[in-house]
Design a protein around this motif. Sequence first.
Motif, short mmCIF file in Angstrom:
data_model
loop_
_atom_site.label_atom_id
_atom_site.label_comp_id
_atom_site.label_asym_id
_atom_site.label_seq_id
_atom_site.Cartn_x
_atom_site.Cartn_y
_atom_site.Cartn_z
N SER B 346 21.45 -15.10 20.27
CA SER B 346 20.13 -14.57 20.97
C SER B 346 20.14 -13.23 21.40
O SER B 346 21.36 -12.69 21.61
CB SER B 346 19.86 -15.69 22.03
OG SER B 346 21.01 -15.50 22.74
N GLN B 347 18.86 -12.73 21.68
CA GLN B 347 19.25 -11.16 21.93
C GLN B 347 18.76 -11.05 23.51
O GLN B 347 17.57 -11.51 23.66
CB GLN B 347 18.04 -10.49 21.10
CG GLN B 347 18.09 -8.91 21.29
CD GLN B 347 17.29 -8.31 20.21
OE1 GLN B 347 16.63 -8.92 19.45
NE2 GLN B 347 16.93 -6.87 20.33
N GLU B 348 19.44 -10.36 24.17
CA GLU B 348 18.90 -9.98 25.56
C GLU B 348 18.87 -8.66 25.73
O GLU B 348 19.84 -7.83 25.68
CB GLU B 348 20.00 -10.62 26.56
CG GLU B 348 19.85 -12.09 26.74
CD GLU B 348 20.98 -12.67 27.20
OE1 GLU B 348 21.80 -12.14 28.04
OE2 GLU B 348 21.19 -13.98 27.14
N GLU B 349 17.60 -8.08 25.60
CA GLU B 349 17.43 -6.72 25.60
C GLU B 349 18.38 -5.94 24.38
O GLU B 349 18.20 -6.30 23.05
CB GLU B 349 18.06 -5.84 26.87
CG GLU B 349 16.89 -6.39 27.91
CD GLU B 349 17.22 -5.90 29.37
OE1 GLU B 349 17.92 -4.60 29.51
OE2 GLU B 349 16.98 -6.54 30.25
N THR B 350 19.36 -5.02 24.64
CA THR B 350 20.15 -4.64 23.38
C THR B 350 21.19 -5.26 23.31
O THR B 350 22.14 -4.72 22.42
CB THR B 350 20.32 -3.08 23.87
OG1 THR B 350 21.12 -2.98 24.90
CG2 THR B 350 19.32 -2.17 24.13
N LEU B 351 21.57 -6.31 23.98
CA LEU B 351 22.97 -6.92 23.71
C LEU B 351 22.71 -8.38 22.84
O LEU B 351 21.62 -9.00 23.11
CB LEU B 351 23.63 -7.40 24.91
CG LEU B 351 24.02 -6.28 25.73
CD1 LEU B 351 24.75 -6.76 27.08
CD2 LEU B 351 25.20 -5.44 24.98
N LEU B 352 23.56 -8.52 21.94
CA LEU B 352 23.44 -9.93 21.30
C LEU B 352 24.35 -10.80 22.05
O LEU B 352 25.67 -10.63 22.36
CB LEU B 352 23.98 -9.92 19.78
CG LEU B 352 23.04 -9.30 18.97
CD1 LEU B 352 23.71 -9.28 17.47
CD2 LEU B 352 21.79 -10.01 18.87
N THR B 353 23.98 -12.10 22.34
CA THR B 353 24.90 -13.05 22.79
C THR B 353 25.01 -14.21 21.88
O THR B 353 23.89 -14.34 21.03
CB THR B 353 24.69 -13.85 24.16
OG1 THR B 353 23.17 -13.87 24.18
CG2 THR B 353 25.20 -12.45 25.08
N LEU B 354 26.09 -15.10 21.61
CA LEU B 354 26.40 -16.18 20.92
C LEU B 354 25.58 -17.43 21.37
O LEU B 354 25.79 -17.57 22.61
CB LEU B 354 27.54 -16.51 20.63
CG LEU B 354 28.51 -15.89 19.85
CD1 LEU B 354 30.02 -16.50 19.67
CD2 LEU B 354 28.01 -16.11 18.32
N THR B 355 24.78 -18.02 20.72
CA THR B 355 24.40 -19.41 21.06
C THR B 355 25.44 -20.36 21.03
O THR B 355 26.43 -20.04 20.29
CB THR B 355 22.96 -19.84 20.03
OG1 THR B 355 23.40 -19.77 18.91
CG2 THR B 355 21.82 -18.69 20.47
N GLU B 356 24.99 -21.56 21.26
CA GLU B 356 25.84 -22.66 21.11
C GLU B 356 26.43 -22.95 19.62
O GLU B 356 27.34 -23.02 19.15
CB GLU B 356 25.37 -24.02 21.88
CG GLU B 356 26.49 -25.14 22.13
CD GLU B 356 27.64 -24.26 22.95
OE1 GLU B 356 28.64 -24.54 22.34
OE2 GLU B 356 27.52 -23.59 23.92
#
Lengths: 246, 368, 312
Positions: B346-356
């Motif tokens: 998932s994208q939070e602004e310019t950062l990518l984070t892993l979903t479950e």
Amino acid sequence: MQASETKAIEVTDLTVAYQDQPVLWDVDLDVPPGVLLSIVGPNGAGKTTLIKAILGLVRPAAGNVLIYGKSYEAQRRIVGYVPQRGSVDWDFPTNVLDVVMMGRYGALGWVRRPGKQERELAMNALEKVGMEAYTNRQISQLSGGQQQRVFLARALVQDATVYLMDEPFQGVDATTERAIVTLLQEFREKGKTVVVVHHDLQTVTDYFDWVMLLNIRRIASGPVDETFTPENLRTTYGGRVAFMTK
Amino acid sequence: MQGHLDIQLIAIVTAVACALPGVFLVLRRMTLMSDAISHAILPGIVLAFFFTESLSSPLLILAAAGTGVLTVVFVELLQRTKLVKEDAAIGLTFPALFSIGVILISRFAGNVHLDMDAVLLGELAYAPLNRLNVFGYDLGPVSVYVMGTILLLNLAFILLFYKELKLATFDASLAATLGFAPTLIHYGLMTLVSVTTVGAFDAVGSILVVALIAGPPATAYLITDRLSLMLTLSAVIGSVNAVSGYWLAYLFDVSIAGAIATMTLLVFGLVFLVVPNRGLIAIARRRTRQKWEFAQTMLVIHLFNHERLPEAEAESEIAHLHEHLRWDPTFATQVVKYALNNRCVSQEETLLTLTERGRTVAQQALVQ
Amino acid sequence: MENLSILTHLDYTLMIVAIGAALLGAVSGTLGTYAVLRRQSLLGDAISHAALPGIAIAFLLTGSKTPLILVIGAAIAGWLGTLLILSIIRLTRIKYDSALGIVLSTFFGFGLVLHTLIQRTGNANQAGLDTFLFGQAATILESDVLTIGILGGIAIVIMLVFWKELKVLVFDEGFAASLGFPIRALDILLTSLLVIAIVLGLQAVGAVLMSAMLVAPAVAARQWTNKLSVMMFLAACFGALAGVSGTIISSSASRIPTGPTIVLCATVVVGFSIAFAPNRGLLWDWFRHQRNKHNLKMTASNLLKQPQRGSE
């Protein structure tokens, strides 16, 4: 960029796949200069593949390898390679001296033949590994350990700064094991960097300063006393404990 | 019309008889031994021909088959000296024996009506001329009976020793410890190959026999993993090659044996191209599909490996991803889009984070 | 006087044939050395059979029987065959032996189809195929000797120029690659040289027996030396020897074909070398074995005489 110049080997996000099967996943590895590093991990962990990828012998799907801040192609002259002993046909019609001189072929470049100078370098290298008495011996008449020492001598004449060795301790006699260890220590004193694929967990602490635990991905890497922990080992060999007893 | 049928019948019977033992040769990596045998039996054939004067006499077949087994023994003895590797041992043995055969033929050509071309290349077109007559009844071409017998022999051997053959092929040392005598099975198979080769001489000659022995099994091997299915498929493919080869030869008025070999190559090529999973097209298609899957997995593993580490932020910056993964920037954007669509990241602004889900994908990839 | 001139003429023909056969033997012996060391002995068999459709197509396209044109056709087909073998191994799970067998036999079969096609047009005669299968050493002319000498010479010179590179490639491919030598290109170079040797050799011994000309001299030479350069030189000598002696023997009696005789001569050299060569030979090995057994017995009986000494 500043930082990478102080690293002998810098592997970043390296992924290698054979056909569709990944054998290395997103591996990072920093090796500071003058360090003896062993790569350990179960069978099929990708140890040999990692070495080959550093040498550019297999093409990575992604990632990057730098040697003293530059690509392997640019630094080829300062890298020495000791392949697995079993990878060649030892019945090839050649003698010990000739094999060792092959270590100079890269520096000689195209077409030029080895001469007196190369011969002397080879003799010196053979003396260092205690094989000077076997100069003219046909290579099939050597024991496994002696063959390994010939390969080491060949790497020695490459006069490299960074050495990559694939299982040099595999199936060798005590004399050869001592010779390799002495050589490794000498390398360290001269500030050379050595990466060794290793399978004997017992000797890791004795022979090496650094260790990398690998099982398709990097589990851990760093100084032996910090990294070579039971916990990391368990993660590395994890569900494959069977391999440890082999 | 009868001629058409007879020739095709002979071709089919020969093709199936060759394909069955061929399956085991292909699996045991011994195809070239059959090439060696098919050449090396020439002196055996010539010598036996002095006595029998017929290429399809059972005595000749036995004598030649004996020479074939001798060839195998000789190659293995040479190898056992450790002075010569297997390929060189084969490359030394069969030309020597073949040379002896050729010299015998040309020395005694006056006394022997043995046509060199017939031995090397076979001539299916003439095979139906030699007919089996019992009490004045024409029971069909002799070749059908000879090859038919050999086919039944092969079939009987394979059915009888199916388990042993299977074990000796896939794990010779286990077979030995279980007391299945892999050596005996090996020589049994080699004898069959020799007999089959001699029998097939008449139809296709010594060079093209290899196409019949290796072609259909290798084609079948592209399609299936199961030994029983591979045997059946080989027989079917062999028959298809034989019949289509015959009609090709008929249409263009060319050598029948040559046309069967040509069809063998074409059918092999066709299967190689289109077979699901292992064919060239399947490989290419899977590669494109997996290129994205693969890139996505790399992305999630990359994020996973740097999760909760101090450098995590730098490593998951969309703008810098392509540098870390050494991707082309456009490709990186596409991969991120692909992974976002699959809800792996998932994208939070310019950062990518892993979903479950992304984390599970990464973990699964790392475990395999 | 008349008789004498016929005699010298015959001898001259024989001499040309012998020189040609010797050259071919030398070239295939030299390049066969690498084939044997790379365990590709039978690749030569495949290439030589696969050459037939190339020869047929070259003839169909040009309508010419000029050796050079046919040689080019043969070389291209031989090359394609090799390429197909390598792709089959790389892309499927079919192993080297089956890939080789399929290419060898089906290419040859296709060549046969083309050949019968040519025959029907009445453009060629049956001799063409027999020549391909068994060679026609007896008809080697001065101009052929020149072609063989030049092409074979070029192949050998190229091999000598890249001696060091080819040697390290054949001995230790991975190491050669790590030194920065382009192994793919070197591999192609070496295979191309092999194709040249084979296509030339087809003239002397034909497709069926070509593999013997590559393998036999090299295997024999390996017995006498542990040095690659010497091995290659000896292989060339043995190849030439087989060529000359085969030619002479087959000319001394009627109806002894030259190609098979050359192959048998080469086989005799191999048999002799395997049996009697010092160090590696079987006889030598047997003697060494006997001596060891004898020494062992002596040591054992000496030990038995004073059994207690050691333990005290």
